[in-house]
Scaffold this motif. Structure first.
Motif, PDB file in Angstrom:
ATOM      1  N   ASN A  88     -26.587 -42.738 -58.725  1.00 44.40           N
ATOM      2  CA  ASN A  88     -25.458 -43.266 -57.974  1.00 44.40           C
ATOM      3  C   ASN A  88     -24.221 -43.434 -58.840  1.00 44.40           C
ATOM      4  O   ASN A  88     -24.311 -43.604 -60.063  1.00 44.40           O
ATOM      5  N   PHE A  89     -23.090 -43.385 -58.168  1.00 45.82           N
ATOM      6  CA  PHE A  89     -21.794 -43.574 -58.824  1.00 45.82           C
ATOM      7  C   PHE A  89     -20.882 -44.329 -57.867  1.00 45.82           C
ATOM      8  O   PHE A  89     -20.838 -44.032 -56.670  1.00 45.82           O
ATOM      9  N   ALA A  90     -20.160 -45.311 -58.386  1.00 46.89           N
ATOM     10  CA  ALA A  90     -19.211 -46.080 -57.580  1.00 46.89           C
ATOM     11  C   ALA A  90     -17.923 -46.267 -58.375  1.00 46.89           C
ATOM     12  O   ALA A  90     -17.947 -46.396 -59.608  1.00 46.89           O
ATOM     13  N   PHE A  91     -16.798 -46.300 -57.656  1.00 44.96           N
ATOM     14  CA  PHE A  91     -15.481 -46.408 -58.298  1.00 44.96           C
ATOM     15  C   PHE A  91     -14.593 -47.338 -57.483  1.00 44.96           C
ATOM     16  O   PHE A  91     -14.580 -47.272 -56.245  1.00 44.96           O
ATOM     17  N   GLY A  92     -13.857 -48.214 -58.161  1.00 47.65           N
ATOM     18  CA  GLY A  92     -12.958 -49.142 -57.490  1.00 47.65           C
ATOM     19  C   GLY A  92     -11.580 -48.552 -57.290  1.00 47.65           C
ATOM     20  O   GLY A  92     -10.807 -48.424 -58.255  1.00 47.65           O
ATOM     21  N   LEU A  93     -11.250 -48.183 -56.055  1.00 45.57           N
ATOM     22  CA  LEU A  93      -9.913 -47.678 -55.751  1.00 45.57           C
ATOM     23  C   LEU A  93      -8.874 -48.799 -55.772  1.00 45.57           C
ATOM     24  O   LEU A  93      -7.723 -48.579 -56.144  1.00 45.57           O
ATOM     25  N   ARG A  94      -9.297 -49.985 -55.336  1.00 47.37           N
ATOM     26  CA  ARG A  94      -8.461 -51.178 -55.363  1.00 47.37           C
ATOM     27  C   ARG A  94      -9.360 -52.344 -55.713  1.00 47.37           C
ATOM     28  O   ARG A  94     -10.579 -52.200 -55.835  1.00 47.37           O
ATOM     29  N   ASP A  95      -8.761 -53.506 -55.882  1.00 47.58           N
ATOM     30  CA  ASP A  95      -9.582 -54.684 -56.169  1.00 47.58           C
ATOM     31  C   ASP A  95     -10.561 -54.974 -55.043  1.00 47.58           C
ATOM     32  O   ASP A  95     -11.640 -55.520 -55.283  1.00 47.58           O
ATOM     33  N   ASP A  96     -10.184 -54.611 -53.811  1.00 45.56           N
ATOM     34  CA  ASP A  96     -11.018 -54.929 -52.649  1.00 45.56           C
ATOM     35  C   ASP A  96     -11.649 -53.705 -52.003  1.00 45.56           C
ATOM     36  O   ASP A  96     -12.164 -53.784 -50.889  1.00 45.56           O
ATOM     37  N   LEU A  97     -11.621 -52.532 -52.664  1.00 49.25           N
ATOM     38  CA  LEU A  97     -12.125 -51.314 -52.033  1.00 49.25           C
ATOM     39  C   LEU A  97     -12.848 -50.440 -53.053  1.00 49.25           C
ATOM     40  O   LEU A  97     -12.255 -50.020 -54.053  1.00 49.25           O
ATOM     41  N   ASP A  98     -14.128 -50.176 -52.782  1.00 49.64           N
ATOM     42  CA  ASP A  98     -14.942 -49.275 -53.602  1.00 49.64           C
ATOM     43  C   ASP A  98     -15.303 -48.038 -52.798  1.00 49.64           C
ATOM     44  O   ASP A  98     -15.473 -48.097 -51.574  1.00 49.64           O
ATOM     45  N   ILE A  99     -15.457 -46.926 -53.495  1.00 49.26           N
ATOM     46  CA  ILE A  99     -16.054 -45.732 -52.911  1.00 49.26           C
ATOM     47  C   ILE A  99     -17.215 -45.324 -53.806  1.00 49.26           C
ATOM     48  O   ILE A  99     -17.241 -45.640 -55.000  1.00 49.26           O
ATOM     49  N   GLY A 100     -18.186 -44.630 -53.232  1.00 49.73           N
ATOM     50  CA  GLY A 100     -19.334 -44.259 -54.034  1.00 49.73           C
ATOM     51  C   GLY A 100     -20.129 -43.137 -53.416  1.00 49.73           C
ATOM     52  O   GLY A 100     -19.898 -42.727 -52.274  1.00 49.73           O
TER      53      GLY A 100
END
Length: 274
Positions: A93-105
């Motif tokens: 798995n991989f996850a990334f924070g686009l904003r302080d309140d929004l992750d994509i993965g």
């Protein structure tokens, strides 16, 4: 992994990985409402093992790699036909924070069934093998603090899974939504359909009240764009934060599908984990 978890009730619970198995820091089937923060990321892998034959669907039909329908029946007293001696479920798995309140993965599941089939059908069809599951993309939005105490966090999660899983291998479907709602072929490692998931998550962090507990709960719906079964998914779990390296947890989760229970769907009970 930095955090070492003590897995409770592993034998029954492990195989049917819920949408919560996305590389989060809490539990096996739990989702938490926290986000990574802007430009932070996480890369990881994890997995579970189960050895209890009764933790799987039984009396089911499956489609082998030659397109033939096979039947496994483990309702007999000695569970000799289609017996599962062990199975694995995991992911990268991989996850990334686009904003302080929004992750994509993104999460890529991996599965393996180790089976004994005294009738010989599954063995001759080479079904007791490993393979990849359906590729899953997700976005998690930590919602503004509209209600509740200051130590409660809420989030909304959208999942999109694409049917990249291997067909013709494996014996026990990993999710209830893998079951074909129209009586068509059912595969162990893929829904054979695009799935959309909508989930609400609540996390209560009692450490802010000097109590070393975190409670996570979620409720969601997996919607199939094809013959896959629409499925309600739910989970709740309590994590005991002993220290940074030892954090045991107790959780309960399940899947309840909406669809026909005749034809090929017979023998596939909804999944509940303890």
């Amino acid at each position: 992994m930095k955090k070492l978890t003590l897995i409770l009730a592993l034998a029954q619970a492990a195989v049917f990985a819920q949408t919560g198995l996305l590389g989060g820091k809490t539990g096996l089937h739990q989702q938490d409402a926290n986000t990574l923060g802007f430009f932070h990321f996480r890369v990881g892998t994890g997995g579970t093992i189960a050895i209890d034959n009764w933790g799987y669907t039984r009396g089911a039909l499956f489609t082998d790699q030659h397109g033939r329908t096979q039947k496994l029946d483990v309702w007999d007293a000695r569970m000799e036909k289609g017996r599962i001696d062990g199975a694995l479920a995991g992911n990268f798995n991989f996850a990334f924070g686009l904003r302080d309140d929004l992750d994509i993965g993104v999460s890529l599941p991996i599965y393996y069934d180790h089976a004994k089939d005294y009738s010989g059908e599954a063995i001759r069809a080479h079904m007791g093998k490993g393979g990849l599951g359906d590729l899953q993309f997700y976005a998690k939005y930590r919602t503004p603090h509209w209600f509740g105490p200051d130590y409660m966090t809420t989030a909304a999660v959208v999942d999109l899974t694409v049917p990249t899983g291997w067909r013709g291998v494996g014996i026990r479907p990993r999710h209830a939504w893998f079951l074909d709602n129209e009586g068509g072929p059912t595969y162990a490692y893929t829904a054979n359909s695009v799935m959309l998931g909508l989930t609400g998550v609540v996390s209560v962090d009692y450490t802010k009240k000097n109590v070393p507990l975190v409670w996570n709960s979620s409720l969601g719906l997996m919607i199939g764009f094809g013959d896959a079964s629409n499925t309600l998914v739910y989970s709740t779990g309590v994590n005991w934060l002993v220290n940074d390296y030892f954090q045991p947890f107790l959780e309960f989760s399940g899947e309840m599908r909406f669809g026909r229970r005749d034809g090929q769907l017979q023998g596939f009970p909804d999944q509940v984990q303890g």
